[in-house]
Design a protein around this motif. Structure first.
Motif, PDB file in Angstrom:
ATOM      1  N   PHE A   1       0.839  -1.192   0.000  1.00  0.00           N
ATOM      2  CA  PHE A   1       0.000   0.000   0.000  1.00  0.00           C
ATOM      3  C   PHE A   1       0.877   1.246   0.000  1.00  0.00           C
ATOM      4  CE2 PHE A   1      -2.653   3.223   2.053  1.00  0.00           C
ATOM      5  CZ  PHE A   1      -3.902   3.009   1.482  1.00  0.00           C
ATOM      6  N   GLU A   2       1.919   1.222   0.816  1.00  0.00           N
ATOM      7  CA  GLU A   2       2.881   2.334   0.853  1.00  0.00           C
ATOM      8  C   GLU A   2       3.590   2.483  -0.488  1.00  0.00           C
ATOM      9  OE1 GLU A   2       7.179   3.076   3.046  1.00  0.00           O
ATOM     10  OE2 GLU A   2       5.559   2.146   4.193  1.00  0.00           O
ATOM     11  N   ALA A   3       3.910   1.355  -1.124  1.00  0.00           N
ATOM     12  CA  ALA A   3       4.676   1.379  -2.371  1.00  0.00           C
ATOM     13  C   ALA A   3       3.944   2.065  -3.507  1.00  0.00           C
ATOM     14  CB  ALA A   3       5.044  -0.052  -2.787  1.00  0.00           C
ATOM     15  N   ILE A   4       2.604   2.115  -3.443  1.00  0.00           N
ATOM     16  CA  ILE A   4       1.840   2.735  -4.527  1.00  0.00           C
ATOM     17  C   ILE A   4       1.204   4.062  -4.110  1.00  0.00           C
ATOM     18  CG2 ILE A   4       1.362   0.546  -5.706  1.00  0.00           C
ATOM     19  CD1 ILE A   4      -1.434   0.588  -4.406  1.00  0.00           C
ATOM     20  N   THR A   5       1.614   4.577  -2.946  1.00  0.00           N
ATOM     21  CA  THR A   5       1.014   5.802  -2.419  1.00  0.00           C
ATOM     22  C   THR A   5       1.897   7.012  -2.683  1.00  0.00           C
ATOM     23  OG1 THR A   5      -0.190   4.607  -0.694  1.00  0.00           O
ATOM     24  CG2 THR A   5       0.176   6.963  -0.331  1.00  0.00           C
ATOM     25  N   HIS A   6       1.354   7.999  -3.374  1.00  0.00           N
ATOM     26  CA  HIS A   6       2.076   9.237  -3.694  1.00  0.00           C
ATOM     27  C   HIS A   6       1.903  10.238  -2.551  1.00  0.00           C
ATOM     28  CE1 HIS A   6       2.665  13.134  -5.878  1.00  0.00           C
ATOM     29  NE2 HIS A   6       3.692  12.441  -6.351  1.00  0.00           N
ATOM     30  N   GLY A   7       2.905  11.100  -2.371  1.00  0.00           N
ATOM     31  CA  GLY A   7       2.875  12.075  -1.300  1.00  0.00           C
ATOM     32  C   GLY A   7       1.706  13.032  -1.358  1.00  0.00           C
ATOM     33  N   SER A   8       1.094  13.181  -2.533  1.00  0.00           N
ATOM     34  CA  SER A   8      -0.026  14.112  -2.682  1.00  0.00           C
ATOM     35  C   SER A   8      -1.262  13.672  -1.905  1.00  0.00           C
ATOM     36  CB  SER A   8      -0.397  14.256  -4.164  1.00  0.00           C
ATOM     37  OG  SER A   8      -0.816  13.014  -4.710  1.00  0.00           O
TER      38      SER A   8
ATOM     39  N   ARG B   1      -1.907   5.467  -5.964  1.00  0.00           N
ATOM     40  CA  ARG B   1      -2.806   6.239  -5.104  1.00  0.00           C
ATOM     41  C   ARG B   1      -2.348   7.695  -5.091  1.00  0.00           C
ATOM     42  NH1 ARG B   1      -2.931   5.667  -0.249  1.00  0.00           N
ATOM     43  NH2 ARG B   1      -5.170   6.002   0.052  1.00  0.00           N
ATOM     44  N   LEU B   2      -3.209   8.582  -5.567  1.00  0.00           N
ATOM     45  CA  LEU B   2      -2.873   9.998  -5.737  1.00  0.00           C
ATOM     46  C   LEU B   2      -3.903  10.874  -5.035  1.00  0.00           C
ATOM     47  CD1 LEU B   2      -2.263   9.727  -9.559  1.00  0.00           C
ATOM     48  CD2 LEU B   2      -0.460  10.244  -7.918  1.00  0.00           C
ATOM     49  N   GLY B   3      -3.465  12.080  -4.630  1.00  0.00           N
ATOM     50  CA  GLY B   3      -4.397  13.080  -4.137  1.00  0.00           C
ATOM     51  C   GLY B   3      -5.201  13.645  -5.293  1.00  0.00           C
ATOM     52  N   LYS B   4      -6.314  14.301  -4.969  1.00  0.00           N
ATOM     53  CA  LYS B   4      -7.207  14.806  -6.009  1.00  0.00           C
ATOM     54  C   LYS B   4      -6.508  15.766  -6.962  1.00  0.00           C
ATOM     55  CE  LYS B   4     -11.631  17.116  -6.830  1.00  0.00           C
ATOM     56  NZ  LYS B   4     -11.079  17.950  -7.914  1.00  0.00           N
ATOM     57  N   GLN B   5      -5.728  16.715  -6.424  1.00  0.00           N
ATOM     58  CA  GLN B   5      -5.074  17.690  -7.286  1.00  0.00           C
ATOM     59  C   GLN B   5      -4.090  17.016  -8.230  1.00  0.00           C
ATOM     60  OE1 GLN B   5      -5.834  21.144  -7.408  1.00  0.00           O
ATOM     61  NE2 GLN B   5      -4.734  20.773  -9.322  1.00  0.00           N
ATOM     62  N   ALA B   6      -3.345  16.032  -7.708  1.00  0.00           N
ATOM     63  CA  ALA B   6      -2.393  15.306  -8.554  1.00  0.00           C
ATOM     64  C   ALA B   6      -3.119  14.545  -9.657  1.00  0.00           C
ATOM     65  CB  ALA B   6      -1.553  14.353  -7.701  1.00  0.00           C
ATOM     66  N   ARG B   7      -4.252  13.949  -9.319  1.00  0.00           N
ATOM     67  CA  ARG B   7      -5.034  13.248 -10.346  1.00  0.00           C
ATOM     68  C   ARG B   7      -5.505  14.226 -11.409  1.00  0.00           C
ATOM     69  NH1 ARG B   7      -7.522  10.885  -5.831  1.00  0.00           N
ATOM     70  NH2 ARG B   7      -9.455  12.061  -6.226  1.00  0.00           N
ATOM     71  N   ASP B   8      -6.008  15.377 -10.957  1.00  0.00           N
ATOM     72  CA  ASP B   8      -6.501  16.382 -11.905  1.00  0.00           C
ATOM     73  C   ASP B   8      -5.382  16.915 -12.795  1.00  0.00           C
ATOM     74  OD1 ASP B   8      -8.964  16.037 -10.776  1.00  0.00           O
ATOM     75  OD2 ASP B   8      -8.922  17.884  -9.575  1.00  0.00           O
ATOM     76  N   ASP B   9      -4.153  16.933 -12.268  1.00  0.00           N
ATOM     77  CA  ASP B   9      -3.009  17.432 -13.033  1.00  0.00           C
ATOM     78  C   ASP B   9      -2.424  16.384 -13.974  1.00  0.00           C
ATOM     79  OD1 ASP B   9      -3.161  19.931 -11.880  1.00  0.00           O
ATOM     80  OD2 ASP B   9      -1.708  19.497 -10.302  1.00  0.00           O
ATOM     81  N   GLY B  10      -3.014  15.197 -14.003  1.00  0.00           N
ATOM     82  CA  GLY B  10      -2.534  14.153 -14.906  1.00  0.00           C
ATOM     83  C   GLY B  10      -1.336  13.389 -14.400  1.00  0.00           C
TER      84      GLY B  10
ATOM     85  N   GLY C   1       4.620  23.958 -14.332  1.00  0.00           N
ATOM     86  CA  GLY C   1       3.840  22.839 -13.814  1.00  0.00           C
ATOM     87  C   GLY C   1       4.196  22.518 -12.380  1.00  0.00           C
ATOM     88  N   PRO C   2       3.333  21.753 -11.687  1.00  0.00           N
ATOM     89  CA  PRO C   2       3.599  21.351 -10.301  1.00  0.00           C
ATOM     90  C   PRO C   2       4.760  20.359 -10.242  1.00  0.00           C
ATOM     91  CG  PRO C   2       1.667  20.220 -11.167  1.00  0.00           C
ATOM     92  CD  PRO C   2       2.054  21.230 -12.197  1.00  0.00           C
ATOM     93  N   ASP C   3       5.302  20.145  -9.044  1.00  0.00           N
ATOM     94  CA  ASP C   3       6.484  19.295  -8.890  1.00  0.00           C
ATOM     95  C   ASP C   3       6.284  17.897  -9.461  1.00  0.00           C
ATOM     96  OD1 ASP C   3       7.852  21.333  -7.695  1.00  0.00           O
ATOM     97  OD2 ASP C   3       7.537  20.640  -5.649  1.00  0.00           O
ATOM     98  N   HIS C   4       5.092  17.334  -9.286  1.00  0.00           N
ATOM     99  CA  HIS C   4       4.877  15.958  -9.736  1.00  0.00           C
ATOM    100  C   HIS C   4       4.586  15.863 -11.231  1.00  0.00           C
ATOM    101  CE1 HIS C   4       0.864  17.463  -8.524  1.00  0.00           C
ATOM    102  NE2 HIS C   4       0.487  16.861  -9.636  1.00  0.00           N
ATOM    103  N   ALA C   5       4.422  16.998 -11.894  1.00  0.00           N
ATOM    104  CA  ALA C   5       4.172  16.983 -13.346  1.00  0.00           C
ATOM    105  C   ALA C   5       4.895  18.152 -14.010  1.00  0.00           C
ATOM    106  CB  ALA C   5       2.672  17.037 -13.617  1.00  0.00           C
ATOM    107  N   ALA C   6       6.133  18.378 -13.573  1.00  0.00           N
ATOM    108  CA  ALA C   6       6.899  19.528 -14.070  1.00  0.00           C
ATOM    109  C   ALA C   6       7.335  19.318 -15.516  1.00  0.00           C
ATOM    110  CB  ALA C   6       8.119  19.762 -13.189  1.00  0.00           C
ATOM    111  N   ARG C   7       7.549  20.437 -16.221  1.00  0.00           N
ATOM    112  CA  ARG C   7       8.072  20.430 -17.586  1.00  0.00           C
ATOM    113  C   ARG C   7       9.272  21.357 -17.626  1.00  0.00           C
ATOM    114  NH1 ARG C   7       6.769  16.634 -20.970  1.00  0.00           N
ATOM    115  NH2 ARG C   7       6.763  18.010 -22.772  1.00  0.00           N
TER     116      ARG C   7
END
Length: 223
Positions: free
Chosen positions: A26-33, A97-106, A181-187
């Motif tokens: 569970f921890e292995a697939i959990t993102h900090g968001s 497993r992602l937080g809502k904002q991270a999911r929305d950011d792709g 872009g945010p840290d998890h989806a930076a360009r």
């Protein structure tokens, strides 16, 4: 709540993985968001090293190439881009497993996140099963990449460096000219220049890939 979703258990089983300690996976697939107290980063740290050792051993066994060529292939096969490709091939993104904002950011399609979580799964497997079974898992998942062209041709940055030296030019200079872009989806947009020759730019999801693409663009335009 640290129980795996039934579909994630089924997915892991399809890969030949039977989790003994569900909270670890569970921890292995959990993102900090998600804002939870633990995420995949520690397991990623471990998995990165296990992956590197496995690929290095595999290359040593299968090739009589010199150290430089082995290193070139190793770097390509353990790169975040390669890890992300393997992650996509096995459908990992659907189970992160992602937080809502991270999911929305792709973030589910982010090369950085896919690559990192791929390594965290390797780390979890190593902790639970040891090196030999984890090596077997990696070899199975990386088989197509290993048999493919990854790292077999010269890296564009190395090629550009050699071209500049061979033409009595100053070494190429790389600089980040834009980051968005945010840290998890930076360009990142990187510019490479060789004095009195020209410059080229490229954009990618991490600095290293942007530099590689910029060097390739420079070589195509000027070399």
């Amino acid at each position: 709540m640290t129980d795996l979703a039934p579909e994630t258990r089924e997915w892991l089983a399809s890969l030949g993985i039977e989790p003994a300690d569900e909270p670890r996976w569970f921890e292995a697939i959990t993102h900090g968001s998600t804002g939870e107290s633990s995420d995949y980063e520690r397991l990623e740290f471990l998995g990165d090293r296990v992956l590197g050792l496995t690929i290095a051993e595999w290359l040593f066994e299968s090739s009589a190439s010199a150290e430089g060529r082995l290193s070139q292939r190793l770097n390509a096969l353990v790169s975040r881009q390669t890890c992300a490709r393997v992650a996509k091939q096995i459908g990992l993104g659907d189970h992160i497993r992602l937080g809502k904002q991270a999911r929305d950011d792709g973030a589910r399609e982010s090369i950085n996140i896919l690559g990192d979580v791929m390594e965290s799964l390797i780390g979890a497997h190593f902790v639970e099963n040891g090196f030999a079974p984890t090596r077997d898992l990696i070899r199975r998942l990386w088989q197509a990449e290993f048999e493919g062209s990854a790292g077999k041709s010269k890296h564009p940055k190395s090629a550009l460096q050699e071209w500049a030296a061979g033409n009595q030019r100053r070494p190429p200079q790389y600089e980040i000219v834009n980051r968005e872009g945010p840290d998890h989806a930076a360009r990142f947009t990187v510019r490479v220049s060789v004095k009195n020759v020209g410059e080229a730019e490229a954009t990618a999801s991490n600095k290293q890939e942007a530099e590689r693409l910029a060097a390739a663009a420079f070589m195509e335009q000027f070399a």
